[in-house]
Design a protein around this motif. Structure first.
Motif, PDB file in Angstrom:
ATOM      1  N   LEU A   1       0.836  -1.209   0.000  1.00  0.00           N
ATOM      2  CA  LEU A   1       0.000   0.000   0.000  1.00  0.00           C
ATOM      3  C   LEU A   1       0.867   1.255   0.000  1.00  0.00           C
ATOM      4  CD1 LEU A   1      -2.659   1.474   0.088  1.00  0.00           C
ATOM      5  CD2 LEU A   1      -2.796   1.042   2.555  1.00  0.00           C
ATOM      6  N   ARG A   2       1.957   1.246   0.769  1.00  0.00           N
ATOM      7  CA  ARG A   2       2.875   2.409   0.775  1.00  0.00           C
ATOM      8  C   ARG A   2       3.393   2.676  -0.639  1.00  0.00           C
ATOM      9  NH1 ARG A   2       8.336   2.397   2.595  1.00  0.00           N
ATOM     10  NH2 ARG A   2       8.451   0.475   1.366  1.00  0.00           N
ATOM     11  N   ASN A   3       3.817   1.630  -1.333  1.00  0.00           N
ATOM     12  CA  ASN A   3       4.350   1.791  -2.689  1.00  0.00           C
ATOM     13  C   ASN A   3       3.274   2.311  -3.647  1.00  0.00           C
ATOM     14  OD1 ASN A   3       6.543   0.664  -1.450  1.00  0.00           O
ATOM     15  ND2 ASN A   3       6.512  -1.258  -2.575  1.00  0.00           N
ATOM     16  N   MET A   4       2.040   1.846  -3.467  1.00  0.00           N
ATOM     17  CA  MET A   4       0.940   2.317  -4.304  1.00  0.00           C
ATOM     18  C   MET A   4       0.689   3.818  -4.095  1.00  0.00           C
ATOM     19  SD  MET A   4      -1.685  -0.910  -3.793  1.00  0.00           S
ATOM     20  CE  MET A   4      -3.057  -0.248  -4.709  1.00  0.00           C
ATOM     21  N   LEU A   5       0.774   4.249  -2.841  1.00  0.00           N
ATOM     22  CA  LEU A   5       0.540   5.665  -2.531  1.00  0.00           C
ATOM     23  C   LEU A   5       1.599   6.554  -3.175  1.00  0.00           C
ATOM     24  CD1 LEU A   5      -0.441   5.316   1.236  1.00  0.00           C
ATOM     25  CD2 LEU A   5      -1.911   6.226  -0.569  1.00  0.00           C
ATOM     26  N   TYR A   6       2.869   6.146  -3.109  1.00  0.00           N
ATOM     27  CA  TYR A   6       3.942   6.946  -3.712  1.00  0.00           C
ATOM     28  C   TYR A   6       3.869   6.926  -5.240  1.00  0.00           C
ATOM     29  CZ  TYR A   6       6.451   7.764   0.670  1.00  0.00           C
ATOM     30  OH  TYR A   6       6.815   8.191   1.919  1.00  0.00           O
ATOM     31  N   ALA A   7       3.407   5.784  -5.797  1.00  0.00           N
ATOM     32  CA  ALA A   7       3.342   5.678  -7.259  1.00  0.00           C
ATOM     33  C   ALA A   7       2.073   6.328  -7.821  1.00  0.00           C
ATOM     34  CB  ALA A   7       3.387   4.205  -7.662  1.00  0.00           C
ATOM     35  N   GLY A   8       1.136   6.740  -6.930  1.00  0.00           N
ATOM     36  CA  GLY A   8      -0.117   7.311  -7.399  1.00  0.00           C
ATOM     37  C   GLY A   8      -0.939   6.304  -8.175  1.00  0.00           C
ATOM     38  N   SER A   9      -0.994   5.068  -7.686  1.00  0.00           N
ATOM     39  CA  SER A   9      -1.644   3.963  -8.401  1.00  0.00           C
ATOM     40  C   SER A   9      -3.128   4.239  -8.669  1.00  0.00           C
ATOM     41  CB  SER A   9      -1.502   2.680  -7.575  1.00  0.00           C
ATOM     42  OG  SER A   9      -2.293   1.644  -8.100  1.00  0.00           O
ATOM     43  N   GLN A  10      -3.595   3.797  -9.833  1.00  0.00           N
ATOM     44  CA  GLN A  10      -5.010   3.925 -10.207  1.00  0.00           C
ATOM     45  C   GLN A  10      -5.894   3.069  -9.296  1.00  0.00           C
ATOM     46  OE1 GLN A  10      -6.540   5.968 -12.593  1.00  0.00           O
ATOM     47  NE2 GLN A  10      -4.506   6.879 -12.457  1.00  0.00           N
ATOM     48  N   ALA A  11      -5.299   2.057  -8.662  1.00  0.00           N
ATOM     49  CA  ALA A  11      -6.069   1.180  -7.776  1.00  0.00           C
ATOM     50  C   ALA A  11      -6.632   1.931  -6.571  1.00  0.00           C
ATOM     51  CB  ALA A  11      -5.189   0.023  -7.292  1.00  0.00           C
ATOM     52  N   LEU A  12      -6.091   3.129  -6.290  1.00  0.00           N
ATOM     53  CA  LEU A  12      -6.574   3.924  -5.161  1.00  0.00           C
ATOM     54  C   LEU A  12      -7.908   4.600  -5.470  1.00  0.00           C
ATOM     55  CD1 LEU A  12      -3.161   5.589  -4.225  1.00  0.00           C
ATOM     56  CD2 LEU A  12      -4.311   3.798  -2.932  1.00  0.00           C
ATOM     57  N   THR A  13      -8.286   4.653  -6.749  1.00  0.00           N
ATOM     58  CA  THR A  13      -9.554   5.274  -7.136  1.00  0.00           C
ATOM     59  C   THR A  13     -10.729   4.497  -6.536  1.00  0.00           C
ATOM     60  OG1 THR A  13      -8.540   5.919  -9.231  1.00  0.00           O
ATOM     61  CG2 THR A  13     -10.943   6.046  -9.101  1.00  0.00           C
ATOM     62  N   GLY A  14     -11.613   5.207  -5.864  1.00  0.00           N
ATOM     63  CA  GLY A  14     -12.775   4.561  -5.253  1.00  0.00           C
ATOM     64  C   GLY A  14     -12.495   3.927  -3.909  1.00  0.00           C
ATOM     65  N   LEU A  15     -11.298   4.154  -3.363  1.00  0.00           N
ATOM     66  CA  LEU A  15     -10.953   3.551  -2.064  1.00  0.00           C
ATOM     67  C   LEU A  15     -11.720   4.264  -0.951  1.00  0.00           C
ATOM     68  CD1 LEU A  15      -9.154   1.547  -0.492  1.00  0.00           C
ATOM     69  CD2 LEU A  15      -7.397   3.327  -0.398  1.00  0.00           C
ATOM     70  N   GLY A  16     -12.472   3.495  -0.167  1.00  0.00           N
ATOM     71  CA  GLY A  16     -13.258   4.081   0.917  1.00  0.00           C
ATOM     72  C   GLY A  16     -12.737   3.757   2.299  1.00  0.00           C
ATOM     73  N   TYR A  17     -12.162   2.547   2.465  1.00  0.00           N
ATOM     74  CA  TYR A  17     -11.728   2.104   3.784  1.00  0.00           C
ATOM     75  C   TYR A  17     -10.366   1.424   3.685  1.00  0.00           C
ATOM     76  CZ  TYR A  17     -16.626   2.799   5.007  1.00  0.00           C
ATOM     77  OH  TYR A  17     -17.863   3.355   5.208  1.00  0.00           O
ATOM     78  N   VAL A  18      -9.540   1.650   4.696  1.00  0.00           N
ATOM     79  CA  VAL A  18      -8.285   0.914   4.852  1.00  0.00           C
ATOM     80  C   VAL A  18      -8.243   0.352   6.263  1.00  0.00           C
ATOM     81  CG1 VAL A  18      -5.780   1.115   5.095  1.00  0.00           C
ATOM     82  CG2 VAL A  18      -6.909   2.116   3.116  1.00  0.00           C
ATOM     83  N   VAL A  19      -8.087  -0.959   6.363  1.00  0.00           N
ATOM     84  CA  VAL A  19      -7.936  -1.624   7.661  1.00  0.00           C
ATOM     85  C   VAL A  19      -6.442  -1.882   7.870  1.00  0.00           C
ATOM     86  CG1 VAL A  19      -8.530  -3.626   9.067  1.00  0.00           C
ATOM     87  CG2 VAL A  19     -10.177  -2.745   7.382  1.00  0.00           C
ATOM     88  N   MET A  20      -5.907  -1.401   8.980  1.00  0.00           N
ATOM     89  CA  MET A  20      -4.494  -1.662   9.317  1.00  0.00           C
ATOM     90  C   MET A  20      -4.474  -2.620  10.510  1.00  0.00           C
ATOM     91  SD  MET A  20      -2.553   1.933   8.630  1.00  0.00           S
ATOM     92  CE  MET A  20      -1.082   1.094   8.091  1.00  0.00           C
ATOM     93  N   ASP A  21      -4.352  -3.914  10.186  1.00  0.00           N
ATOM     94  CA  ASP A  21      -4.313  -4.935  11.236  1.00  0.00           C
ATOM     95  C   ASP A  21      -2.926  -4.929  11.884  1.00  0.00           C
ATOM     96  OD1 ASP A  21      -5.173  -6.951  12.841  1.00  0.00           O
ATOM     97  OD2 ASP A  21      -5.538  -8.404  11.250  1.00  0.00           O
ATOM     98  N   GLU A  22      -2.899  -5.192  13.191  1.00  0.00           N
ATOM     99  CA  GLU A  22      -1.636  -5.215  13.959  1.00  0.00           C
ATOM    100  C   GLU A  22      -0.894  -3.886  13.795  1.00  0.00           C
ATOM    101  OE1 GLU A  22      -0.875  -7.988  15.771  1.00  0.00           O
ATOM    102  OE2 GLU A  22      -2.410  -9.307  14.967  1.00  0.00           O
ATOM    103  N   VAL A  23      -1.609  -2.771  13.971  1.00  0.00           N
ATOM    104  CA  VAL A  23      -1.011  -1.450  13.726  1.00  0.00           C
ATOM    105  C   VAL A  23       0.100  -1.129  14.733  1.00  0.00           C
ATOM    106  CG1 VAL A  23      -2.571  -0.059  15.151  1.00  0.00           C
ATOM    107  CG2 VAL A  23      -1.629   0.912  13.038  1.00  0.00           C
TER     108      VAL A  23
END
Length: 941
Positions: free
Chosen positions: A130-152
C-alpha cells in the motif's frame, strides 16, 4: 420484561429496534452465530457514523470483526476496502477467510510474492504494498473508501515501523482508517495523533479477555497456580515463594555436613524429599502432564529454532503419541495433498519424512527456518485439532490465527540478537494471549516452567502488568525523501514529516518539559527576591563566588590528574627485582617486583588518556609471601625503588616454599626499608600548590573582596538563596536544551537527508532529477546504494545469475556475528561487481558521516552483506536444492525467504534500470531463474 414497560417505553424500544434494523450493522451481525461484544458494536457503530476507529484489545478478543465490518460497509456502499497486514502469512490467512465469505471474484491479494485478482473491490495486502501504491499514485486507489491496518502496533518495529506511519499520513482524506492494535498502554495518545492527522477518530480500548486466562508454574510433577485469592486481593502463591526460598537457601543438613557434624537420617530424607519436588520437567513430561490435565492443544514457546526442532525429536524418542489411528490417517492425507507439488528429491532434503512422523503423532515445530508450505500445513492441522503440541519461536505470536488451550513458556529470557534479555510485560502478554480459544474453551492457561533462580514475584509482575507502550520508529529514508519532494516539494514535505507520530510524541514530551521550565521560572523569581541585597547586585556577587569555587575544583582535579600521571610514570619505570613500598591498599607495605605489568605496545609516557583501571599492573611478591597483581589505584603517589635484588631463575610463584624463601630474602635485603616511612615523599619539601600562583584565582578573590555585597551583614543568608537560584537556573538551562533537541527532530533529519541527496544530484531545489526518479522506485534499507550502482553501471554486462548474486547483498543480513565468516563468492564479473558495491558503500558511509546521518538512529545505509551471494548465484544457475542448502549451511525456510526478497528487489531494479542497458533484462531473467522449486511453491491455499 416488556410487560413491565409503559406504553411510551415500549414505543421507544420499538423505534430503536426499527432504527437498528435499518443500519448496515444489522445484516452484518446476522453473519455470525454469536453475539458481538460491546467494544465490537461500539467500533462498528462509529465506523458506520463515518468516523475512523482505533481498536486496542487483547489477542484473541475478536477485534478483526471490526475490520471485517469495514469490508462489509465498503461492499454495501460500492466502495473499495484495502485490508493491510504486517506479514505475508497473515495476508494469506485473511485472504482465505474473506474468500470463504465473499467469493474469489470480490476479494484479491497483493503481497511481494503473489498478485491475485488485483482489481477486486476488497484487496488484502502487506502494508509495504500500500505504501508503494501511494507513492506511485496507483489507479487502484480510485474509489478507495476504507483501509484496515491490522496489527497497527507494528509501527514500533525498528526496521519496518515507518511504513505504517507513511501510509497513515499519505492516505487521501476521503479514506476512513480502521486501526487494530494489541492492548497498548498509550492508546489514547496514539488516538489523539490519529485524530490530528486523519480527522475524527474514535478510540475503543477493551481490556476484557473473552476467555479468562489462568497463570500457572509447572515445577517437578505438580502444577501450581501463580496467584491466590485472599480477602478479595490477588497474591503470589505462598507455595511458590517457599519453593524459591528453599532452592536459594543452604539447608541445615548441608551446613552440618560441612562442619563435620553427624546428619540424622530423618533430616537427610526430608532434605531429599523437599529437593526432589523442585526440578524443571523435560519437554515430553510437560506435554504428558498437560495431556493428562486436559490442557492440550498447547503451544510451547522456545526462543530458538534449534530448540524447537530438538523438542520435537525428544518427544518422538520418548514415544509420545497424541493422535489415534483415524487422526493419523487424516494427517497423512492432508499433508500429501498440500505437498504434492514438491519433487521427491526435494522432500528428502527438507526432512519431510521426519516432519511427517511428528505430525502423525500430533507434534510439530513452527519457526521462520521452516519451508513456508510446511509452516502452513502445521497451522492448518493445529486449527483442525490434528496437531496438539507445537514448539514455536515467538514469531508465531505475531498475528497468525493459531489459538490454543494452553501456552507454555520454557524460559523468561530470550536472545535479542546481541545478548540474553528478560522478556518484557508486553511480550509476555502477546505470547500468553494465544491461550484460550473463543467458543471452544471455557478458560485458557499460561504455564511457565520452573527454572533455577526463578523469582515468583517477578513473574507475577510480568503476568499482572499491561505496560506495552507504542513508540514510533519513524525516520525519513532516502526513498521517502525523493518521493515526498516529488509530490509536495521540500517545504511541504518538511511540514508533512512534522505530523508524524514520532514528532507528535517528541512534542508531547516537550509539553511536559515546558511546564517544568515554567515552574522553574516561577521558583527563580522567588529565589531572586529572597537574595536581593540593598548594597548591590547579589546575583553578580554569587556568580563570582561560584566561579571561584569552580576554578578551585578544576585546579584540584588537574592536580589529582598530574599526581596520577606521575604515579603511572613511576610504575612504567619499574623493573623486575625492584624493591618498593606499596603506599596504600590491601597489600600496602614492602614488595618485590616480579613483572612490571606494562601493557604491550605502551612506552614510557604513554599514560595520557588512561584512567585508574588502566596502565601498568605490576606483579609483586609481598613480605607476607603473597604473589599479587596490583593496579594503579594502589599507587596514588609516585613510587621509587628502595633496593634491587636478584630473582632466582628457579623461583616458582605457585610454590609456597619458593615464595617463603624469596620473601625472607626480601626482608633481609631491604633491611631498614621495612621501617621506612610508608608515605613516600615525607621529609621532602612540600611542592608549592598551583592554586597559589593561579592568576585567575587571584583575580576572582580580588573581585569578590571589592564587591559591595561582600560587606553585607546578611551576606551568607543571601548566598544560600543565591546558591539555590544558580542551581535551579542551571537545571532550567538543561531543560531548555532538551526542548531544543526534541523540537523539529524529524524535520532536521530530513534536512540532512535532503542535503546529502542534493550533493549527489538526486534533488535540485523542489525538483527531483532523473537519478532521483530512479531512486523513488527503489525501496529497502540499501535504496541509495542500489541507485548508485545503477547510475555508475556497476551491474552492466552481468549474467542473470551474477546479477542475482550482487542484488542479494542488498537484502541479506546474517542472523548473528557467527554467520559473518568470510563468505564464498562467485568469480569473474560478479566478484568484481560485489567489490565495487562495497567501495561505493564506503563512499556513501563517509558522506553520511559528513552530513551527520547516523545509522544507529535508523537512517543511513548499512554495509552490504555478501553472505548469500554464492547461494543466490548457484540457485539461479540451476543447482539442486540439496547442493545449495549444504553449501549455504542455511535452513530451507531462510533460503526461501531470502530468495523471495531477492526476487522482489530484482523486480525493483528491473523497473528502475536505465533504458538501453542490459540490467533490466538481466534482472527479469534472474527473478525467473530464482522462482523455481521450493521458492516457487504457492503460499496461498
Amino acid at each position: 420484561m416488556t410487560e413491565d414497560m409503559s406504553p411510551a417505553e415500549r414505543y421507544a424500544a420499538a423505534r430503536r429496534r426499527s432504527a437498528e434494523q435499518a443500519t448496515a450493522l444489522a445484516p452484518f451481525r446476522e453473519l455470525y452465530d454469536f453475539e458481538l461484544d460491546p467494544f465490537q458494536l461500539e467500533a462498528c457503530r462509529a465506523l458506520e457514523a463515518g468516523k475512523g476507529v482505533l481498536v486496542a484489545a487483547p489477542t484473541g478478543s475478536g477485534k478483526t470483526i471490526v475490520g471485517e465490518f469495514a469490508v462489509h460497509l465498503a461492499l454495501s456502499r460500492g466502495r473499495k476496502c484495502f485490508y493491510t497486514t504486517p506479514i505475508k502469512a497473515l495476508s494469506n490467512q485473511k485472504y482465505n477467510d474473506l474468500v470463504r465469505r465473499y467469493g474469489t471474484d470480490r476479494v484479491g491479494l497483493l503481497t511481494g510474492d503473489n498478485s491475485i485478482n488485483s482489481d477486486a473491490p476488497v484487496i488484502v495486502m502487506t502494508t509495504e504494498v500500500l505504501r508503494n501504491m501511494l507513492y506511485a499514485g496507483s489507479q487502484a486507489l480510485t474509489g478507495l473508501g476504507y483501509v484496515v491496518m491490522d496489527e497497527v502496533h507494528y509501527l514500533s518495529d525498528r526496521f519496518r515501523g515507518a511504513v505504517w506511519e507513511e501510509v497513515i499520513i499519505h492516505l487521501p482524506d476521503s479514506v476512513t482508517l480502521v486501526s487494530l492494535s494489541a492492548t497498548v498502554s498509550n492508546a489514547e495518545e496514539f488516538g489523539d495523533w490519529l485524530d490530528t492527522v486523519r480527522g475524527d477518530t474514535e478510540v475503543i480500548v477493551s481490556e476484557h479477555r473473552p476467555v479468562p486466562l489462568w497463570q500457572h508454574v509447572l515445577a517437578g510433577r505438580r502444577m501450581y497456580d501463580l496467584f491466590e485469592e485472599k480477602g478479595g486481593r490477588r497474591e503470589v502463591n505462598p507455595d511458590l515463594v517457599r519453593m524459591a526460598q528453599l532452592e536459594n537457601s543452604r539447608l541445615p543438613a548441608f551446613r552440618d555436613r560441612r562442619r563435620g557434624k553427624p546428619v540424622r537420617e530423618a533430616d537427610r530424607e526430608r532434605e531429599r524429599r523437599q529437593r526432589s519436588r523442585i526440578f524443571t520437567p523435560s519437554r515430553p513430561e510437560v506435554i504428558e502432564r498437560l495431556d493428562a490435565a486436559g490442557l492440550l492443544p498447547a503451544i510451547t514457546f522456545i526462543f530458538s529454532r534449534a530448540g524447537c526442532e530438538a523438542a520435537v525429536q525428544q518427544c518422538l524418542v520418548a514415544g509420545l503419541r497424541l493422535n489415534d489411528a483415524g487422526q493419523r490417517a487424516r494427517v497423512r492425507e492432508i499433508v500429501e495433498e498440500r505437498t504434492a507439488a514438491i519433487p521427491d528429491e526435494d522432500l528428502h532434503v527438507l526432512g519431510y519424512f521426519e516432519w511427517l512422523e511428528g505430525l502423525e503423532r500430533g507434534i510439530a515445530a513452527h519457526h521462520a527456518g521452516m519451508l513456508p508450505t510446511f509452516k502452513e500445513v502445521v497451522e492448518e492441522l493445529f486449527v483442525r485439532g490434528l496437531v496438539k503440541a507445537v514448539f514455536a519461536t515467538e514469531t508465531l505470536a505475531l498475528g497468525i490465527n493459531m489459538p490454543a488451550r494452553s501456552v507454555v513458556l520454557e524460559k523468561l529470557v530470550k536472545w535479542n540478537g546481541e545478548q540474553h534479555v528478560d522478556i518484557t510485560p508486553g511480550e509476555y502478554t502477546q505470547l500468553t494471549g494465544r491461550a484460550g480459544r473463543r467458543g471452544i474453551d471455557v478458560e485458557g492457561h499460561a504455564v511457565v516452567l520452573w527454572q533455577r533462580g526463578m523469582d515468583p514475584g517477578a513473574l507475577a509482575g510480568l503476568a499482572g502488568t499491561r505496560t506495552y507502550p507504542l513508540r514510533s520508529s519513524f525516520r525519513p529514508s532516502y526513498n521517502m525523501a525523493v518521493n515526498l519532494v516529488s509530490q509536495f516539494g521540500r517545504h511541504r514535505s518538511r511540514e508533512l514529516l512534522e505530523t508524524s507520530f514520532a514528532q507528535f510524541q517528541a512534542d508531547r514530551a516537550v509539553v511536559g518539559i515546558s511546564r517544568k521550565v515554567q515552574r522553574n521560572e516561577e521558583g527563580l523569581a522567588g529565589y531572586r527576591e529572597a537574595m536581593t541585597c540593598h548594597l548591590g547586585d547579589f546575583e553578580e556577587y554569587a556568580r563570582l563566588r561560584r566561579e571561584l569555587k569552580d576554578r578551585e575544583t578544576e585546579l584540584a582535579r588537574q592536580g589529582a590528574l598530574q599526581r596520577r600521571a606521575a604515579a603511572v610514570d613511576s610504575l612504567e619505570r619499574l623493573r623486575p627485582g625492584d624493591v618498593i613500598q606499596v603506599p596504600t591498599g590491601k597489600f600496602a607495605g614492602l614488595a618485590l617486583v616480579l613483572d612490571p605489568g606494562v601493557p604491550a605496545g605502551r612506552s614510557t609516557g604513554g599514560h595520557r588518556g588512561w584512567d585508574h583501571h588502566e596502565g601498568p599492573r605490576p606483579l609483586v611478591l609481598t613480605a607476607e609471601r603473597q604473589v599479587k597483581r596490583l593496579a594503579p589505584v594502589d599507587f596514588p603517589v609516585p613510587v621509587e625503588p628502595l633496593e634491587r635484588m636478584r630473582i632466582p631463575r628457579s623461583f616458582n610463584p605457585r610454590s609456597p616454599q619458593s615464595r617463603r624463601d624469596l620473601a625472607s630474602a626480601l626482608r633481609t635485603k631491604a633491611g631498614n626499608a621495612r621501617g621506612a616511612d610508608p608515605a613516600p615523599g615525607r621529609g621532602r619539601r612540600r611542592q608549592r600548590s598551583e592554586a597559589a600562583d593561579d592568576t585567575e584565582l587571584a583575580r576572582l578573590r580580588k573581585a569578590i573582596r571589592a564587591h559591595p555585597c561582600h560587606g553585607c551583614d546578611q551576606r551568607e543568608d543571601h548566598a544560600r538563596w543565591a546558591e539555590r537560584y544558580l542551581r535551579l537556573k542551571r537545571d532550567t538551562r538543561q531543560l531548555e536544551r532538551r526542548i531544543e533537541g526534541r523540537t523539529n527532530t524529524i524535520a532536521r533529519t530530513f534536512d540532512r537527508v535532503y542535503a546529502l541527496l542534493s550533493d549527489l544530484g538526486y534533488l535540485r531545489g523542489d525538483e527531483v532529477t532523473e537519478d532521483g526518479r530512479r531512486l523513488a522506485r527503489l525501496y529497502g534499507e540499501l535504496d541509495l546504494l542500489a541507485s548508485e550502482c545503477l547510475r555508475e553501471g556497476v551491474w552492466e554486462g552481468l549474467s542473470p545469475a551474477e546479477l542475482a548474486a550482487c542484488a542479494s547483498a542488498l537484502v541479506y543480513e546474517a542472523r548473528s556475528a557467527d554467520d559473518a565468516l568470510p563468505p564464498t563468492l562467485p568469480g569473474g564479473k560478479a566478484r568484481d561487481a560485489l567489490g565495487e558495491m562495497v567501495r561505493i558503500w564506503g563512499r556513501l558511509d563517509a558522506l553520511e558521516e559528513q552530513h551527520r546521518i547516523n545509522q544507529s538512529e535508523g537512517v543511513g545505509q548499512r554495509e552490504p552483506d555478501l553472505g548469500f551471494a554464492w547461494a543466490a548465484y548457484r540457485w539461479a544457475e540451476g543447482d539442486g536444492l540439496d547442493a545449495v542448502l549444504r553449501q549455504a549451511e542455511m535452513p530451507a525456510g531462510d533460503f526461501v525467504r531470502w530468495c523471495k526478497q531477492l526476487v522482489d528487489v530484482l523486480g525493483q531494479i528491473a523497473a528502475a534500470a536505465p533504458e538501453g542497458g542490459t540490467v533490466a533484462r538481466s534482472a527479469r531473467r534472474a527473478a525467473e531463474k530464482l522462482l523455481r522449486g521450493v521458492v516457487a511453491y504457492s503460499s496461498v491455499g
